[in-house]
Design an enzyme around this catalytic site. Structure first.
Site, PDB file in Angstrom:
ATOM      1  N   ARG A 170       0.832  -1.197   0.000  1.00  0.00           N
ATOM      2  CA  ARG A 170       0.000   0.000   0.000  1.00  0.00           C
ATOM      3  C   ARG A 170       0.871   1.253   0.000  1.00  0.00           C
ATOM      4  O   ARG A 170       2.028   1.226   0.434  1.00  0.00           O
ATOM      5  CB  ARG A 170      -0.920   0.011   1.227  1.00  0.00           C
ATOM      6  CG  ARG A 170      -1.830  -1.201   1.342  1.00  0.00           C
ATOM      7  CD  ARG A 170      -2.614  -1.139   2.646  1.00  0.00           C
ATOM      8  NE  ARG A 170      -3.532  -2.270   2.797  1.00  0.00           N
ATOM      9  CZ  ARG A 170      -3.247  -3.404   3.421  1.00  0.00           C
ATOM     10  NH1 ARG A 170      -2.036  -3.579   3.968  1.00  0.00           N
ATOM     11  NH2 ARG A 170      -4.139  -4.370   3.516  1.00  0.00           N
ATOM     12  N   ARG A 228      -1.191  -1.553  -6.750  1.00  0.00           N
ATOM     13  CA  ARG A 228      -1.474  -2.720  -5.916  1.00  0.00           C
ATOM     14  C   ARG A 228      -2.445  -3.656  -6.650  1.00  0.00           C
ATOM     15  O   ARG A 228      -2.266  -4.876  -6.642  1.00  0.00           O
ATOM     16  CB  ARG A 228      -2.058  -2.245  -4.581  1.00  0.00           C
ATOM     17  CG  ARG A 228      -2.356  -3.348  -3.567  1.00  0.00           C
ATOM     18  CD  ARG A 228      -2.676  -2.681  -2.227  1.00  0.00           C
ATOM     19  NE  ARG A 228      -3.246  -3.588  -1.241  1.00  0.00           N
ATOM     20  CZ  ARG A 228      -2.541  -4.377  -0.440  1.00  0.00           C
ATOM     21  NH1 ARG A 228      -1.242  -4.384  -0.523  1.00  0.00           N
ATOM     22  NH2 ARG A 228      -3.156  -5.142   0.457  1.00  0.00           N
ATOM     23  N   HIS A 281      -2.602   3.865  -5.888  1.00  0.00           N
ATOM     24  CA  HIS A 281      -3.068   2.622  -5.270  1.00  0.00           C
ATOM     25  C   HIS A 281      -3.338   1.543  -6.314  1.00  0.00           C
ATOM     26  O   HIS A 281      -3.331   0.343  -5.988  1.00  0.00           O
ATOM     27  CB  HIS A 281      -4.332   2.888  -4.458  1.00  0.00           C
ATOM     28  CG  HIS A 281      -4.815   1.710  -3.664  1.00  0.00           C
ATOM     29  ND1 HIS A 281      -4.140   1.232  -2.560  1.00  0.00           N
ATOM     30  CD2 HIS A 281      -5.894   0.893  -3.824  1.00  0.00           C
ATOM     31  CE1 HIS A 281      -4.788   0.184  -2.066  1.00  0.00           C
ATOM     32  NE2 HIS A 281      -5.849  -0.046  -2.815  1.00  0.00           N
ATOM     33  N   LYS A 304      -1.969  -2.724   8.107  1.00  0.00           N
ATOM     34  CA  LYS A 304      -3.089  -2.263   8.917  1.00  0.00           C
ATOM     35  C   LYS A 304      -3.069  -2.923  10.286  1.00  0.00           C
ATOM     36  O   LYS A 304      -2.690  -4.081  10.426  1.00  0.00           O
ATOM     37  CB  LYS A 304      -4.410  -2.576   8.209  1.00  0.00           C
ATOM     38  CG  LYS A 304      -4.652  -1.743   6.945  1.00  0.00           C
ATOM     39  CD  LYS A 304      -6.008  -2.056   6.352  1.00  0.00           C
ATOM     40  CE  LYS A 304      -6.288  -1.170   5.147  1.00  0.00           C
ATOM     41  NZ  LYS A 304      -7.617  -1.456   4.546  1.00  0.00           N
ATOM     42  N   HIS A 316      -3.636  -9.370   3.700  1.00  0.00           N
ATOM     43  CA  HIS A 316      -5.064  -9.549   3.946  1.00  0.00           C
ATOM     44  C   HIS A 316      -5.290 -10.639   4.993  1.00  0.00           C
ATOM     45  O   HIS A 316      -4.537 -11.613   5.064  1.00  0.00           O
ATOM     46  CB  HIS A 316      -5.779  -9.929   2.651  1.00  0.00           C
ATOM     47  CG  HIS A 316      -5.792  -8.820   1.644  1.00  0.00           C
ATOM     48  ND1 HIS A 316      -5.908  -9.028   0.286  1.00  0.00           N
ATOM     49  CD2 HIS A 316      -5.697  -7.472   1.797  1.00  0.00           C
ATOM     50  CE1 HIS A 316      -5.888  -7.875  -0.345  1.00  0.00           C
ATOM     51  NE2 HIS A 316      -5.763  -6.923   0.553  1.00  0.00           N
TER      52      HIS A 316
END
Length: 309
Positions: A142, A244, A241, A166, A275
């Site tokens: 990211r 990605r 972005h 994240k 993820h």
């Protein structure tokens, strides 16, 4: 309303203690309390929640739904503290999630983009943005993850990049030798920048400080025009972005062409992208003509093999 403000504060503290950031939710709930105060409401009702969610400037159905969702999560918790607080029913304001159509870059377009980036001035700025774009294209990380990299994130001897994603989750990505060499070369080139030695950032501005997200986006937009990249449609414009998305599509396309099992490749790709579950990765697999053709070819081949058995 003082009591309601206190409840909002307690709710945010509890949720954040569980690991949620809730920055947007805090803004929505503070505005909801102000909405109730203006109307001199003595309690929270479903009508108040809907009225707030649909009030201007909530121009889209999705914005209204997001507002009501934030209020509903709060009222579910607050109802346990004060049973007079009404909880809006689920899906009272349904809205389909909106998605910006990703721009999938071809190899030729990426080359043109890097060439245009190389013409930035001064040369140190060009080197930083070439490294940023090249690194994102080669790894699929990211934009925020790339900007957040420190010099300690890169191990040049092992060729490993440690990325913090994240919720603070970290993952270690083995780099191709060309990517590791490019990062090593960039680190040597930026040594003479003022402040570069005191700042721990891997990618730095010409002042030797960490790049800022707004500056990165403002720099990237003109580069697409400089590279001669036309927009596919009004709903599909160039974004940083989208590198990605391009990485995810290219990875699956290569897997199909090698004859690899996509059911095996997808969980690996999902882990690489940071993820939690493979279903989150499907969002990035745009159905390009090449990817659909490769999938159809694999399906035809599988059908032929079944027929022979």
């Amino acid at each position: 309303m003082d009591a309601m403000s206190d409840l909002v504060g307690q709710y945010l503290r509890v949720r954040r203690a569980l690991g949620y950031k809730l920055n947007n939710a805090e803004d929505i709930l503070n505005r909801f309390v102000a909405y109730l105060e203006v109307r001199d409401a003595d309690r929270v009702s479903v009508a108040d929640a809907v009225g707030f969610a649909t009030a201007p400037p909530a121009r889209t159905a999705r914005t209204q739904a997001l507002r009501l969702s934030a209020v509903r999560c709060f009222t579910r918790w607050a109802h346990c503290q004060d049973p007079s607080i009404e909880v809006p029913p689920a899906r009272l304001l349904p809205a389909r999630p909106s998605r910006v159509a990703p721009y999938i870059y071809t190899a030729e377009q990426l080359d043109a983009l890097l060439e245009a980036t190389g013409r930035l001035q001064p040369p140190e700025r060009a080197a930083t943005y070439q490294t940023l774009i090249g690194l994102m294209a080669a790894t699929g990380i990211r934009t925020g993850e790339a900007i957040g990299l420190d010099t300690s994130s890169f191990d040049p001897h092992a060729g490993i990049l440690t990325v913090t994603g994240k919720y603070g989750k970290r993952r270690m990505l083995p780099l191709h030798s060309t990517v590791a060499d490019a990062l090593t070369g960039y680190l040597k080139q930026r040594r003479h920048l003022p402040g570069a030695h005191s700042d721990h950032a891997l990618l730095v501005s010409t002042r030797g400080t960490r790049l800022h997200l707004s500056t990165v986006h403002a720099t990237f937009r003109p580069l697409t025009a400089e590279a001669g990249l036309g927009t596919a449609s009004s709903a599909c414009r160039h974004r940083l972005h989208d590198l990605r998305h391009t990485f995810a599509v290219s990875t699956m396309l290569d897997a199909y062409r090698r004859g690899d099992d996509p059911a095996v490749v997808l969980p690996v790709l999902s882990t690489w992208l940071g993820h939690t579950e493979p279903r989150d990765t499907y969002w990035y697999l745009t159905g390009t003509a090449e990817l659909l053709e490769a999938a159809a070819t694999r399906l035809d081949t599988t059908d032929e093999e079944r027929a022979l058995t």
